[in-house]
Motif scaffolding. Structure first.
Motif, mmCIF file in Angstrom:
data_model
loop_
_atom_site.group_PDB
_atom_site.id
_atom_site.type_symbol
_atom_site.label_atom_id
_atom_site.label_comp_id
_atom_site.label_asym_id
_atom_site.label_seq_id
_atom_site.Cartn_x
_atom_site.Cartn_y
_atom_site.Cartn_z
ATOM 1 N N GLU A 176 2.275 -4.869 -3.495
ATOM 2 C CA GLU A 176 2.101 -3.870 -4.632
ATOM 3 C C GLU A 176 1.846 -4.637 -6.055
ATOM 4 O O GLU A 176 0.943 -4.589 -6.805
ATOM 5 N N ALA A 180 -1.465 -4.994 -8.490
ATOM 6 C CA ALA A 180 -1.356 -4.765 -10.046
ATOM 7 C C ALA A 180 -1.841 -5.985 -10.977
ATOM 8 O O ALA A 180 -2.539 -5.565 -11.680
ATOM 9 N N ASP A 212 -7.990 1.457 -8.583
ATOM 10 C CA ASP A 212 -7.486 2.792 -7.782
ATOM 11 C C ASP A 212 -6.457 2.091 -6.673
ATOM 12 O O ASP A 212 -5.898 3.024 -6.034
ATOM 13 N N PRO A 214 -3.531 0.244 -6.893
ATOM 14 C CA PRO A 214 -2.118 0.625 -6.687
ATOM 15 C C PRO A 214 -1.597 2.257 -6.416
ATOM 16 O O PRO A 214 -0.699 2.380 -5.484
ATOM 17 N N ALA A 215 -2.566 3.197 -6.904
ATOM 18 C CA ALA A 215 -2.290 4.446 -6.398
ATOM 19 C C ALA A 215 -2.424 4.622 -5.087
ATOM 20 O O ALA A 215 -1.731 5.401 -4.512
ATOM 21 N N TRP A 216 -3.527 4.131 -4.388
ATOM 22 C CA TRP A 216 -3.727 4.197 -2.842
ATOM 23 C C TRP A 216 -2.451 3.726 -2.186
ATOM 24 O O TRP A 216 -1.963 4.565 -1.117
ATOM 25 N N ALA A 218 0.566 3.620 -3.163
ATOM 26 C CA ALA A 218 1.674 4.450 -3.697
ATOM 27 C C ALA A 218 1.606 5.868 -2.913
ATOM 28 O O ALA A 218 2.705 6.589 -2.700
ATOM 29 N N ALA A 219 0.439 6.338 -2.499
ATOM 30 C CA ALA A 219 0.234 7.690 -1.938
ATOM 31 C C ALA A 219 0.796 7.852 -0.446
ATOM 32 O O ALA A 219 1.051 8.893 -0.242
ATOM 33 N N HIS A 223 1.211 2.783 3.987
ATOM 34 C CA HIS A 223 0.208 1.835 3.092
ATOM 35 C C HIS A 223 0.541 0.577 2.977
ATOM 36 O O HIS A 223 -0.453 -0.190 3.098
#
Length: 292
Positions: A176, A180, A212, A214-216, A218-219, A223
């Motif tokens: 992560e 970032a 995109d 980091p969002a993937w 966190a989803a 992951h």
């Protein structure tokens, strides 16, 4: 009974044997033959390699060679080979000495004038690249980035302008913060391919813009599980450079040749597709001149 009695005896040497990164079916026939025929197996972790050998019903004396004792272990290895033994070296998974222990060992054995024989097979980097769909054949394998944020960003800064794909390994507990940092330091519109759990049951390979990523992650908690290969695709500038060079070549050729022939020759020179280059000729040559 010693298994080597049933197999061809191998010449004394250090055999660098690539092993599966997940799916045991990926071991090569040559790797199996080598492991059956050597006198002993040196391993990064004897417990991990012991399970691999047991799975294929291979019984060999196992020696532990880890990063911290590689130099000292190399002396033992050199003595075994000098005494006429064939010794295999395996890391926990994949190809030894590629972001894995083994390089010092290989260097010491070669410096002693003894043979080193590579037994190729799986490597996470080539496995991920084969499924990333990157047309440019140029890539830089960096391996692991520094664990500390400041050093990691500084390292990324030095890589940012390179006109090629950048290939990294990363552990789940750092993925992560690494992504970032990549989004902050590199152009976050660059596509990134995240390949995790390669060849295993929950393998996933996804390509998306760095912004995109980091969002993937966190989803879904899944992951962030498993070992990662992270491939940052080339910067847009690299693609623009290729286009500029292709245009230059086309421009020269169009001075002497009709568009179809110019496209064909430019394709051979630049490696770009003929159809793509033909479209470029329309931008360079007035259309009323046709294909005469």
């Amino acid at each position: 009974m010693n298994e080597s009695a049933h197999h061809t005896r191998l010449p004394p040497a250090l055999y660098i044997v690539a092993t599966p990164i997940g799916n045991l079916g990926d071991i090569t026939l040559r790797a199996l033959d080598t492991l059956k025929c050597v006198d002993r197996v040196a391993a990064e972790d004897t417990r991990v390699s012991g399970q691999l050998l047991a799975h294929f019903n291979i019984r060999k004396p196992l020696a532990s060679i880890r990063e911290h004792n590689e130099r000292e272990a190399a002396n033992k290895m050199i003595a075994w080979i000098a005494a006429g033994e064939a010794v295999a070296y395996v890391s926990d998974a994949g190809t030894p000495a590629v972001s894995d222990p083994g390089a010092r060992l290989v260097a010491a054995v070669r410096a002693a004038g003894q043979a080193v024989v590579p037994i190729p097979g799986v490597s996470a980097v080539t496995t991920a690249l084969s499924a990333a769909g990157i047309e440019s054949g140029q890539w830089l394998f960096h391996g692991f980035l520094p664990p500390k944020p400041g050093a990691r960003r500084a390292q990324l800064q030095t890589l940012a302008a390179l006109p090629c794909s950048l290939v990294f390994y990363e552990a789940p507990h750092r993925i992560e913060e690494t992504l970032a940092d990549m989004a902050a330091v590199l152009d976050d519109s660059r596509p990134v391919t995240l390949a995790r759990e390669l060849t295993k049951r929950f393998e996933s390979i996804v390509t998306l813009p760095l912004a995109d990523a980091p969002a993937w992650l966190a989803a879904d908690p899944n992951h962030v599980r498993g070992e990662f290969v992270v491939i940052v695709h080339p910067p847009a500038a690299a693609a623009a450079m290729v286009d500029t060079e292709a245009m230059r070549v086309l421009d020269v050729l169009l001075g002497e040749l009709p568009p179809t022939l110019a496209s064909k020759l430019a394709s051979k020179i630049t490696g770009r597709s003929k159809a793509e280059l033909y479209k470029m000729t329309l931008a360079l040559k007035p259309q009323d001149q046709g294909d005469a």
